[in-house]
Design a protein around this motif. Structure first.
Motif, PDB file in Angstrom:
ATOM      1  N   ALA A 278       0.830  -1.204   0.000  1.00 51.69           N
ATOM      2  CA  ALA A 278       0.000   0.000   0.000  1.00 51.69           C
ATOM      3  C   ALA A 278       0.866   1.256   0.000  1.00 51.69           C
ATOM      4  CB  ALA A 278      -0.921  -0.008   1.224  1.00 51.69           C
ATOM      5  N   THR A 279       2.009   1.200   0.677  1.00 53.62           N
ATOM      6  CA  THR A 279       2.928   2.336   0.674  1.00 53.62           C
ATOM      7  C   THR A 279       3.469   2.591  -0.726  1.00 53.62           C
ATOM      8  OG1 THR A 279       3.568   1.897   2.962  1.00 53.62           O
ATOM      9  CG2 THR A 279       5.064   3.241   1.642  1.00 53.62           C
ATOM     10  N   VAL A 280       3.881   1.516  -1.395  1.00 52.98           N
ATOM     11  CA  VAL A 280       4.398   1.658  -2.762  1.00 52.98           C
ATOM     12  C   VAL A 280       3.316   2.198  -3.689  1.00 52.98           C
ATOM     13  CG1 VAL A 280       5.437   0.439  -4.703  1.00 52.98           C
ATOM     14  CG2 VAL A 280       6.037  -0.206  -2.372  1.00 52.98           C
ATOM     15  N   LEU A 281       2.108   1.652  -3.567  1.00 53.25           N
ATOM     16  CA  LEU A 281       1.006   2.086  -4.418  1.00 53.25           C
ATOM     17  C   LEU A 281       0.688   3.558  -4.174  1.00 53.25           C
ATOM     18  CD1 LEU A 281      -1.141   1.459  -6.483  1.00 53.25           C
ATOM     19  CD2 LEU A 281      -2.588   0.555  -4.665  1.00 53.25           C
ATOM     20  N   GLY A 282       0.810   4.009  -2.942  1.00 51.57           N
ATOM     21  CA  GLY A 282       0.587   5.427  -2.653  1.00 51.57           C
ATOM     22  C   GLY A 282       1.561   6.313  -3.392  1.00 51.57           C
ATOM     23  N   HIS A 283       2.830   5.908  -3.462  1.00 53.04           N
ATOM     24  CA  HIS A 283       3.821   6.686  -4.212  1.00 53.04           C
ATOM     25  C   HIS A 283       3.474   6.720  -5.701  1.00 53.04           C
ATOM     26  CE1 HIS A 283       6.386   7.324  -0.812  1.00 53.04           C
ATOM     27  NE2 HIS A 283       6.626   6.039  -0.625  1.00 53.04           N
ATOM     28  N   VAL A 284       3.004   5.583  -6.224  1.00 54.10           N
ATOM     29  CA  VAL A 284       2.662   5.521  -7.650  1.00 54.10           C
ATOM     30  C   VAL A 284       1.478   6.437  -7.957  1.00 54.10           C
ATOM     31  CG1 VAL A 284       1.908   4.021  -9.527  1.00 54.10           C
ATOM     32  CG2 VAL A 284       3.593   3.192  -7.873  1.00 54.10           C
ATOM     33  N   LEU A 285       0.448   6.402  -7.105  1.00 51.14           N
ATOM     34  CA  LEU A 285      -0.723   7.245  -7.328  1.00 51.14           C
ATOM     35  C   LEU A 285      -0.371   8.727  -7.213  1.00 51.14           C
ATOM     36  CD1 LEU A 285      -3.442   5.225  -5.368  1.00 51.14           C
ATOM     37  CD2 LEU A 285      -3.135   5.364  -7.842  1.00 51.14           C
ATOM     38  N   ASP A 286       0.512   9.069  -6.280  1.00 49.66           N
ATOM     39  CA  ASP A 286       0.920  10.468  -6.141  1.00 49.66           C
ATOM     40  C   ASP A 286       1.663  10.962  -7.376  1.00 49.66           C
ATOM     41  OD1 ASP A 286      -0.197  10.553  -3.640  1.00 49.66           O
ATOM     42  OD2 ASP A 286       1.678  10.168  -2.567  1.00 49.66           O
ATOM     43  N   SER A 287       2.375  10.071  -8.037  1.00 51.11           N
ATOM     44  CA  SER A 287       3.137  10.474  -9.232  1.00 51.11           C
ATOM     45  C   SER A 287       2.233  10.718 -10.436  1.00 51.11           C
ATOM     46  CB  SER A 287       4.170   9.402  -9.577  1.00 51.11           C
ATOM     47  OG  SER A 287       3.535   8.222 -10.067  1.00 51.11           O
ATOM     48  N   GLY A 288       1.014  10.141 -10.437  1.00 49.16           N
ATOM     49  CA  GLY A 288       0.110  10.309 -11.560  1.00 49.16           C
ATOM     50  C   GLY A 288       0.455   9.460 -12.762  1.00 49.16           C
ATOM     51  N   ARG A 289       1.326   8.478 -12.614  1.00 45.39           N
ATOM     52  CA  ARG A 289       1.736   7.639 -13.744  1.00 45.39           C
ATOM     53  C   ARG A 289       0.730   6.521 -13.986  1.00 45.39           C
ATOM     54  NH1 ARG A 289       4.003  11.411 -14.560  1.00 45.39           N
ATOM     55  NH2 ARG A 289       6.234  11.852 -14.690  1.00 45.39           N
ATOM     56  N   ALA A 290       0.640   6.112 -15.233  1.00 46.06           N
ATOM     57  CA  ALA A 290      -0.154   4.929 -15.562  1.00 46.06           C
ATOM     58  C   ALA A 290       0.524   3.714 -14.945  1.00 46.06           C
ATOM     59  CB  ALA A 290      -0.259   4.773 -17.073  1.00 46.06           C
ATOM     60  N   PHE A 291      -0.265   2.757 -14.493  1.00 44.77           N
ATOM     61  CA  PHE A 291       0.368   1.591 -13.890  1.00 44.77           C
ATOM     62  C   PHE A 291      -0.482   0.349 -14.081  1.00 44.77           C
ATOM     63  CE2 PHE A 291      -2.383   2.839 -10.432  1.00 44.77           C
ATOM     64  CZ  PHE A 291      -2.666   1.665  -9.735  1.00 44.77           C
ATOM     65  N   VAL A 292       0.207  -0.786 -13.969  1.00 46.36           N
ATOM     66  CA  VAL A 292      -0.396  -2.108 -14.088  1.00 46.36           C
ATOM     67  C   VAL A 292       0.002  -2.898 -12.850  1.00 46.36           C
ATOM     68  CG1 VAL A 292      -0.467  -4.249 -15.429  1.00 46.36           C
ATOM     69  CG2 VAL A 292      -0.293  -2.042 -16.604  1.00 46.36           C
ATOM     70  N   VAL A 293      -0.932  -3.654 -12.315  1.00 47.62           N
ATOM     71  CA  VAL A 293      -0.667  -4.501 -11.153  1.00 47.62           C
ATOM     72  C   VAL A 293      -0.385  -5.912 -11.647  1.00 47.62           C
ATOM     73  CG1 VAL A 293      -1.574  -5.422  -8.995  1.00 47.62           C
ATOM     74  CG2 VAL A 293      -2.143  -3.092  -9.683  1.00 47.62           C
ATOM     75  N   ALA A 294       0.804  -6.422 -11.331  1.00 47.17           N
ATOM     76  CA  ALA A 294       1.181  -7.786 -11.708  1.00 47.17           C
ATOM     77  C   ALA A 294       1.280  -8.626 -10.448  1.00 47.17           C
ATOM     78  CB  ALA A 294       2.511  -7.791 -12.457  1.00 47.17           C
ATOM     79  N   ILE A 295       0.532  -9.726 -10.410  1.00 46.62           N
ATOM     80  CA  ILE A 295       0.555 -10.617  -9.253  1.00 46.62           C
ATOM     81  C   ILE A 295       1.505 -11.757  -9.573  1.00 46.62           C
ATOM     82  CG2 ILE A 295      -0.811 -12.089  -7.738  1.00 46.62           C
ATOM     83  CD1 ILE A 295      -2.595  -9.481  -9.772  1.00 46.62           C
ATOM     84  N   ASN A 296       2.658 -11.758  -8.919  1.00 47.54           N
ATOM     85  CA  ASN A 296       3.717 -12.724  -9.198  1.00 47.54           C
ATOM     86  C   ASN A 296       3.527 -13.990  -8.352  1.00 47.54           C
ATOM     87  OD1 ASN A 296       6.071 -13.718 -10.342  1.00 47.54           O
ATOM     88  ND2 ASN A 296       7.393 -12.767  -8.819  1.00 47.54           N
ATOM     89  N   LYS A 297       4.216 -15.047  -8.755  1.00 49.65           N
ATOM     90  CA  LYS A 297       4.195 -16.348  -8.066  1.00 49.65           C
ATOM     91  C   LYS A 297       2.789 -16.946  -8.061  1.00 49.65           C
ATOM     92  CE  LYS A 297       7.891 -14.593  -5.076  1.00 49.65           C
ATOM     93  NZ  LYS A 297       8.384 -14.381  -3.689  1.00 49.65           N
ATOM     94  N   TRP A 298       2.024 -16.662  -9.126  1.00 52.10           N
ATOM     95  CA  TRP A 298       0.653 -17.145  -9.235  1.00 52.10           C
ATOM     96  C   TRP A 298       0.608 -18.642  -9.469  1.00 52.10           C
ATOM     97  CZ3 TRP A 298      -3.834 -15.081  -8.020  1.00 52.10           C
ATOM     98  CH2 TRP A 298      -5.003 -15.587  -8.563  1.00 52.10           C
ATOM     99  N   ASP A 299       1.651 -19.175 -10.118  1.00 49.40           N
ATOM    100  CA  ASP A 299       1.636 -20.600 -10.471  1.00 49.40           C
ATOM    101  C   ASP A 299       1.780 -21.494  -9.247  1.00 49.40           C
ATOM    102  OD1 ASP A 299       4.148 -19.363 -10.283  1.00 49.40           O
ATOM    103  OD2 ASP A 299       5.136 -21.083 -11.218  1.00 49.40           O
ATOM    104  N   GLY A 300       2.204 -20.946  -8.108  1.00 48.46           N
ATOM    105  CA  GLY A 300       2.400 -21.776  -6.925  1.00 48.46           C
ATOM    106  C   GLY A 300       1.187 -21.866  -6.022  1.00 48.46           C
ATOM    107  N   LEU A 301       0.033 -21.315  -6.458  1.00 47.89           N
ATOM    108  CA  LEU A 301      -1.160 -21.320  -5.627  1.00 47.89           C
ATOM    109  C   LEU A 301      -2.163 -22.375  -6.078  1.00 47.89           C
ATOM    110  CD1 LEU A 301      -1.867 -17.474  -5.264  1.00 47.89           C
ATOM    111  CD2 LEU A 301      -0.429 -18.941  -3.837  1.00 47.89           C
ATOM    112  N   THR A 302      -2.926 -22.887  -5.127  1.00 48.95           N
ATOM    113  CA  THR A 302      -4.015 -23.795  -5.455  1.00 48.95           C
ATOM    114  C   THR A 302      -5.228 -22.984  -5.917  1.00 48.95           C
ATOM    115  OG1 THR A 302      -4.878 -23.761  -3.196  1.00 48.95           O
ATOM    116  CG2 THR A 302      -3.180 -25.406  -3.708  1.00 48.95           C
ATOM    117  N   THR A 303      -6.262 -23.684  -6.385  1.00 50.18           N
ATOM    118  CA  THR A 303      -7.464 -22.999  -6.855  1.00 50.18           C
ATOM    119  C   THR A 303      -8.112 -22.200  -5.728  1.00 50.18           C
ATOM    120  OG1 THR A 303      -7.849 -24.755  -8.483  1.00 50.18           O
ATOM    121  CG2 THR A 303      -9.704 -23.308  -7.953  1.00 50.18           C
TER     122      THR A 303
END
Length: 466
Positions: A278-303
């Motif tokens: 949330a801290t990192v996301l706050g910095h991104v929103l304050d900058s006004g830049r376009a952004f994409v959220v990537a959820i990593n390590k998705w292959d290691g999760l069950t359904t």
């Protein structure tokens, strides 16, 4: 292609300071603590007239081949292998050491033009310092002071003599490269993702949190498009940042966010959205830049874990639902094609240009669908609007009583514009400007006839009251 000069030496001899002095930048992170630089850091030196060259700053060689020190040594060896000229930087105050002797033996085996730069010679007898390093057998060692920029002309002259003549002197600056900053908290896989995209171990990836300390820029060409990836240090909460070097790393990351066109926020699927995220996301929103959220390590999760993760993301990212979410695996490379599609959609939305007529039409429809609420008996009036810029898309609205608009109505306008213009992955900003009242500060002076009429009306009113 520009010729490449590599700066090599043991830790804390001033390689990064010399890199900044030659490139006339502050790109390399500098601190008194040994081992700050770990990855290869590239820049361009333009101090030679007509003969610019690329410069690579490498991590300090400590002689240890285990752990992070070993990975740093691998990066330094890779920098030497691709270099045309090698500058061996030593500490003139401390004198030669056994580690310097080992490094010089390895550099001789590399069979590259080799220069010896004796750094930190300010305030001491430079000739005596040079004499101490005569045992290395390198002709014409150079006394420099990177902190005070002394001896740099002599060093540049020596470098120029060894630059290959067939190399081009053109500085390749490609404005078409899409700058993508990869940010997130420590140990979420940012460096692993960069290495996966490049297909090589370009930056050090380790399970130790905080491995990356500087912002490393690397060029990438994928499917006919050019990118500049910026691998950044992990950002923690302000209260958790204790070391000075980590504070500098956070500053470098914030600068990388401002310099990027699209920010890629990397999350750990196994941990969801933490306070650090949330801290990192706050910095991104304050900058006004376009952004994409990537959820990593998705292959290691069950359904079941994936369902729980999606529910958590929807709940905690409710204020940024307009950002696309992509599931990836930096280790195995899954989801990368969808990731780049989302990056381009965010960039296209952030840089879209609007006409005044379509902005006015959108404001008109938005107000008709949901008029502004009345505040103290009066409602704001929006007379006209026009575009005010891009990255992020900005709209300027003119009218009266616009300062009374509540935040909820401004969010309604932002969401309405996103839906109408199909904007994804980018913030939308509004600027409200009220026109000046032409009669403000002016006193209405009555004519004699108006004064008599007013007095007559006052007398009539008094008679009615009686």
């Amino acid at each position: 292609m520009l010729p490449l000069v590599a700066l090599v030496g043991r830790p804390n001899v001033g390689k990064s300071t010399l890199f900044n002095a030659l490139t006339r930048t502050r790109d390399a992170l500098v601190h008194d603590e040994p081992g700050v630089t770990r990855d290869r850091h590239y820049g361009v030196c333009k101090l030679l007239e007509g003969r610019p060259f690329a410069l690579v700053d490498t991590g300090g060689l400590s002689g240890d081949e285990a752990g992070l020190a070993g990975l740093t040594a691998q990066q330094a060896r890779a920098g030497v292998d691709e270099a045309d000229v090698v500058v061996f930087v030593v500490d003139g105050r401390e004198g030669p050491s056994g580690l310097d002797q080992n490094i010089i033996g390895w550099l001789r085996k590399a069979a590259k033009p080799l220069l010896l730069a004796v750094n930190k010679t300010d305030g001491i007898d430079a000739q005596a310092a040079l004499a101490e390093f005569a045992r290395f057998g390198i002709a014409a060692p150079l006394a420099v002071s990177s902190a005070h920029q002394r001896g740099l002309p002599e060093l540049l002259e020596a470098i120029e003599k060894h630059l290959p003549t067939e190399a081009t002197a053109e500085v390749l600056v490609d404005p078409d490269r899409l700058r993508v900053a990869i940010v997130g908290r420590p140990n979420v896989g940012k460096s692993t993702l960069v290495n996966r995209l490049l297909g090589e171990e370009r930056v050090i990836a380790s399970e130790v949190p905080g491995t990356t300390r500087d912002s490393i820029r690397v060029d990438l060409e994928r499917d006919g498009r050019k990118y500049q990836l910026i691998d950044t240090a992990g950002i923690r909460r302000r209260g958790r940042v204790e070391e000075a070097i980590e504070k500098f790393s956070v500053i470098k990351t914030l600068q990388a966010i401002d310099a990027a066109q699209v920010v890629l926020l990397l999350l750990d699927a196994g941990e969801g959205v933490t306070e650090q995220d949330a801290t990192v996301l706050g910095h991104v929103l304050d900058s006004g830049r376009a952004f994409v959220v990537a959820i990593n390590k998705w292959d290691g999760l069950t359904t079941y874990q994936r369902e729980q993760c999606e529910a958590m993301l929807s709940r905690k990212l409710v204020f940024a639902q307009w950002a696309e979410r992509v599931h990836v695996s930096a280790k195995h490379g899954s989801g990368l094609r969808e990731l780049f599609k989302a990056i381009h959609r965010a960039q296209d939305s952030a840089m879209r240009k609007f006409s005044t007529s379509e902005v006015n039409k959108a404001i008109e429809i938005a107000v008709e669908s949901f008029p502004p609420p009345a505040v103290r008996g009066h409602a704001a009036k929006m007379r006209y609007a026009h575009p005010g810029g891009e990255n992020p898309p900005t709209f300027i609205v003119h009218g009266t009583r616009l300062k009374s608009l509540p935040d909820s109505y401004i969010r309604y306008l932002e969401n309405f514009f996103r839906k109408r213009f199909k904007l994804v992955g980018t913030p939308v900003r509004f600027e409200f400007r009220e026109g000046e009242n032409p009669y403000e500060g002016k006193k209405n002076t009555l004519t004699p006839r108006q004064q008599r009429s007013r007095q007559r009306m006052v007398r009539i009113a008094k008679k009615r009251d009686d």
